[in-house]
Design a protein around this motif. Structure first.
Motif, short mmCIF file in Angstrom:
data_model
loop_
_atom_site.label_atom_id
_atom_site.label_comp_id
_atom_site.label_asym_id
_atom_site.label_seq_id
_atom_site.Cartn_x
_atom_site.Cartn_y
_atom_site.Cartn_z
N MET A 18 0.84 -1.20 0.00
CA MET A 18 0.00 0.00 0.00
C MET A 18 0.87 1.24 0.00
O MET A 18 1.92 1.29 0.64
CB MET A 18 -0.92 0.00 1.21
N MET A 19 0.41 2.25 -0.76
CA MET A 19 1.11 3.52 -0.83
C MET A 19 0.15 4.63 -0.41
O MET A 19 -0.99 4.69 -0.86
CB MET A 19 1.62 3.77 -2.26
N TYR A 20 0.63 5.49 0.49
CA TYR A 20 -0.15 6.64 0.96
C TYR A 20 0.53 7.92 0.49
O TYR A 20 1.76 8.01 0.45
CB TYR A 20 -0.21 6.68 2.48
N CYS A 21 -0.28 8.93 0.16
CA CYS A 21 0.27 10.24 -0.16
C CYS A 21 -0.70 11.32 0.31
O CYS A 21 -1.92 11.16 0.18
CB CYS A 21 0.52 10.39 -1.67
N THR A 22 -0.18 12.38 0.87
CA THR A 22 -0.97 13.57 1.18
C THR A 22 -0.28 14.78 0.58
O THR A 22 0.88 14.70 0.14
CB THR A 22 -1.11 13.77 2.70
N VAL A 23 -0.98 15.90 0.54
CA VAL A 23 -0.37 17.14 0.03
C VAL A 23 -0.13 18.08 1.20
O VAL A 23 -0.78 17.99 2.24
CB VAL A 23 -1.25 17.80 -1.06
N LYS A 24 0.79 19.01 1.02
CA LYS A 24 1.26 19.81 2.14
C LYS A 24 0.20 20.76 2.69
O LYS A 24 0.04 20.90 3.90
CB LYS A 24 2.50 20.60 1.74
N GLU A 25 -0.52 21.44 1.81
CA GLU A 25 -1.57 22.36 2.25
C GLU A 25 -2.90 21.91 1.67
O GLU A 25 -3.33 22.41 0.63
CB GLU A 25 -1.26 23.80 1.81
N GLU A 26 -3.51 20.94 2.32
CA GLU A 26 -4.73 20.34 1.76
C GLU A 26 -5.80 21.40 1.46
O GLU A 26 -6.47 21.35 0.44
CB GLU A 26 -5.29 19.29 2.72
N ARG A 27 -5.97 22.33 2.37
CA ARG A 27 -6.99 23.38 2.18
C ARG A 27 -6.39 24.72 2.53
O ARG A 27 -6.64 25.28 3.61
CB ARG A 27 -8.23 23.06 3.02
N ARG A 68 -6.23 30.76 -0.48
CA ARG A 68 -6.36 30.50 -1.92
C ARG A 68 -7.25 31.55 -2.59
O ARG A 68 -6.96 32.03 -3.69
CB ARG A 68 -6.93 29.10 -2.12
N ASP A 69 -8.33 31.91 -1.92
CA ASP A 69 -9.25 32.90 -2.45
C ASP A 69 -9.23 34.19 -1.64
O ASP A 69 -10.12 35.04 -1.80
CB ASP A 69 -10.68 32.34 -2.47
N PRO A 121 4.48 32.48 7.49
CA PRO A 121 3.32 32.25 8.37
C PRO A 121 2.11 31.68 7.65
O PRO A 121 1.45 30.77 8.18
CB PRO A 121 3.04 33.64 8.95
N ILE A 122 1.80 32.17 6.46
CA ILE A 122 0.64 31.64 5.73
C ILE A 122 0.85 30.17 5.37
O ILE A 122 -0.10 29.38 5.32
CB ILE A 122 0.35 32.48 4.46
N GLU A 123 2.10 29.78 5.14
CA GLU A 123 2.40 28.38 4.82
C GLU A 123 2.30 27.50 6.06
O GLU A 123 1.89 26.34 5.98
CB GLU A 123 3.78 28.29 4.18
N ASP A 157 -0.09 34.18 -8.14
CA ASP A 157 1.01 34.66 -7.30
C ASP A 157 1.45 33.62 -6.27
O ASP A 157 1.93 33.95 -5.18
CB ASP A 157 0.62 35.96 -6.58
N GLY A 158 1.27 32.34 -6.63
CA GLY A 158 1.71 31.26 -5.76
C GLY A 158 0.74 30.90 -4.65
O GLY A 158 1.05 30.06 -3.81
N ARG A 159 -0.44 31.50 -4.64
CA ARG A 159 -1.37 31.29 -3.53
C ARG A 159 -2.03 29.90 -3.53
O ARG A 159 -2.54 29.47 -2.50
CB ARG A 159 -2.48 32.35 -3.52
N LEU A 160 -2.04 29.21 -4.66
CA LEU A 160 -2.70 27.91 -4.69
C LEU A 160 -2.00 26.89 -3.80
O LEU A 160 -2.64 26.06 -3.16
CB LEU A 160 -2.75 27.38 -6.13
N ARG A 161 -0.68 26.93 -3.81
CA ARG A 161 0.13 26.00 -3.03
C ARG A 161 -0.22 24.54 -3.34
O ARG A 161 -0.86 24.25 -4.33
CB ARG A 161 0.04 26.35 -1.54
N ALA A 162 0.19 23.63 -2.47
CA ALA A 162 -0.03 22.20 -2.72
C ALA A 162 -1.41 21.82 -2.20
O ALA A 162 -1.56 21.26 -1.12
CB ALA A 162 1.05 21.36 -2.04
#
Length: 414
Positions: A218-227, A231-232, A272-274, A313-318
């Motif tokens: 089994m392989m698991y993966c998550t993203v760094k900034e799920e929500r 973003r908006d 800080p936002i990250e 401007d990079g706000r979407l992130r991961a």
């Protein structure tokens, strides 16, 4: 569920509530099939009240599986694959299931179901996981409550199936909300697969001594900034660390200060936002799931997707769902997510290579990535997917443990 490689993925939004197999072009499997030697199948299945209303207590044997028909749809699809995929060039003895978000939870459930043993041979769970199904007793009580709210006697339960689907949807969901109000401590959180000890274990998944359930890589993966919180909201881009603490105080109370500062010290390069973004996708659940799965003999691999697109401007992130098009070699058709071009495609090549290796061999190691060791609870080995892919040992453990200890000893608001 949704689509999947070699068989299925579950790209359903809001866990088990809604969604479909091809909500975005990036979920398509054609490019991965062209890139590697795989056959991709996508499936839909019953969700919400149609897939997971447990009427077994009031309806008897006829309705004994009613709380799990949605997940049993996926077992039926796996059986179809087993019987037919050879006609499409597939290998019924080498089937990988793959799901994201709610689909990741479904992958976890299927990977512990006795009915899936021999039908599925590898599993990939992205930004979603499960180690326990819904409580059978509570699910049965809700089923009884729905029948009562419909104004029916137990002997009239079949009339529910005569209702227009829209009417039943409204009835069952309204009954669920009312049930929760009247049973505040029931633990019921919506319609989802039920631990009935027949289709799905009633206890913790992946029991290593149970020979009736699958034991598969089994392989698991998550993203760094799920929500990602801004973003908006571009005005939050330059928020201070104290500002983040203030924003999180309604959730964590006086503990917000230590939580934020611990994450900030663990990731000194993060703005800080990250830091706030990471706290929307804390890895506690996936690590817990991987630790439990690791008790079986088959290997477990862990990944953390941290790549950030240049858009807005990079706000979407991961963000939640971003990694899907990278795994499936679809970055050039998801310009809204990646911006397209060489940079995301280079990472997509590496991730697709790893996925294909895992699907073929149960091991994601490939020439385009550094050595990817098996995950162990002791070291927490995780492949970091970014422009520069590297392996780290549980990089957020210290911060995560502080947060987990606070949650375990405090009352934290949802």
């Amino acid at each position: 569920m949704g689509k999947s490689v070699r068989f299925l993925y579950g790209f359903t939004e809001v866990v088990f509530f809604n969604g479909n197999a091809i909500e975005q072009d990036g979920y398509g499997g054609e490019n991965l099939s062209r890139y590697g030697d795989v056959v991709v199948c996508s499936v839909n299945h019953r969700l919400n009240v149609f897939g997971f209303t447990d009427l077994s207590k009031v309806g008897g044997d006829k309705y004994r599986d009613s709380g799990n028909v949605g997940i049993l749809d996926l077992i039926a699809a796996l059986k179809w694959v087993n019987h037919n995929i050879k006609n499409f060039g597939g290998d019924p003895t080498n089937v990988t299931i793959m799901g994201q978000s709610g689909g990741g939870s479904k992958v976890s459930i299927i990977a512990t179901m006795p009915a899936a043993k021999g039908l599925v041979h590898k599993a990939v769970a992205l930004s979603g996981n499960s180690i326990k199904a819904a409580n059978k007793k509570i699910s049965e009580e809700l089923g009884e409550y729905i029948v009562k709210e419909a104004g029916l006697k137990a002997s009239e339960i079949d009339k529910l199936q005569e209702m227009p689907w829209e009417d039943y949807y409204e009835l069952a969901n309204a009954a669920s909300k009312k049930f929760n109000i009247e049973n505040k401590n029931s633990g019921h959180r919506g319609f989802s697969p039920v631990g009935d000890s027949r289709n799905i274990p009633s206890g913790t998944f992946f029991e290593p001594t149970d020979s009736t359930i699958p034991d598969i890589p089994m392989m698991y993966c998550t993203v760094k900034e799920e929500r990602n919180p801004n973003r908006d909201n571009p005005e939050l881009e330059n928020i201070s660390l104290n500002g983040v603490i203030t924003k999180l105080r309604p959730q964590y109370g006086d503990n917000a200060d230590i939580i934020v500062h611990t994450y900030a010290s663990s990731f000194p390069e993060a703005r800080p936002i990250e830091v706030w973004g990471m706290l929307t996708g804390v890895r506690s659940n996936v690590v817990r799931s991987a630790n439990i799965k690791s008790a079986q003999k088959s290997p477990v691999y862990m990944a953390w997707f941290t790549w950030q697109p240049p858009l807005f401007d990079g706000r979407l992130r991961a963000f939640h769902c971003l990694d899907i098009c990278f795994w499936l070699h679809n970055t050039d058709i998801m310009l809204t997510h990646t911006g397209g071009g060489k940079r995301p495609m280079e990472l997509s090549n590496k991730m697709s290579d790893a996925l294909l290796a895992f699907m073929h061999n149960g091991n994601p190691n490939c020439k385009s990535l550094p050595n990817w060791p098996e995950y162990t609870p002791e070291n927490g080995e995780v492949m970091i997917f970014d422009d520069n892919c590297i392996v780290k040992n549980d990089p957020d453990r210290k911060a995560r443990k502080v947060l987990e200890n606070i949650i375990n000893t405090s009352t934290v608001k949802d």
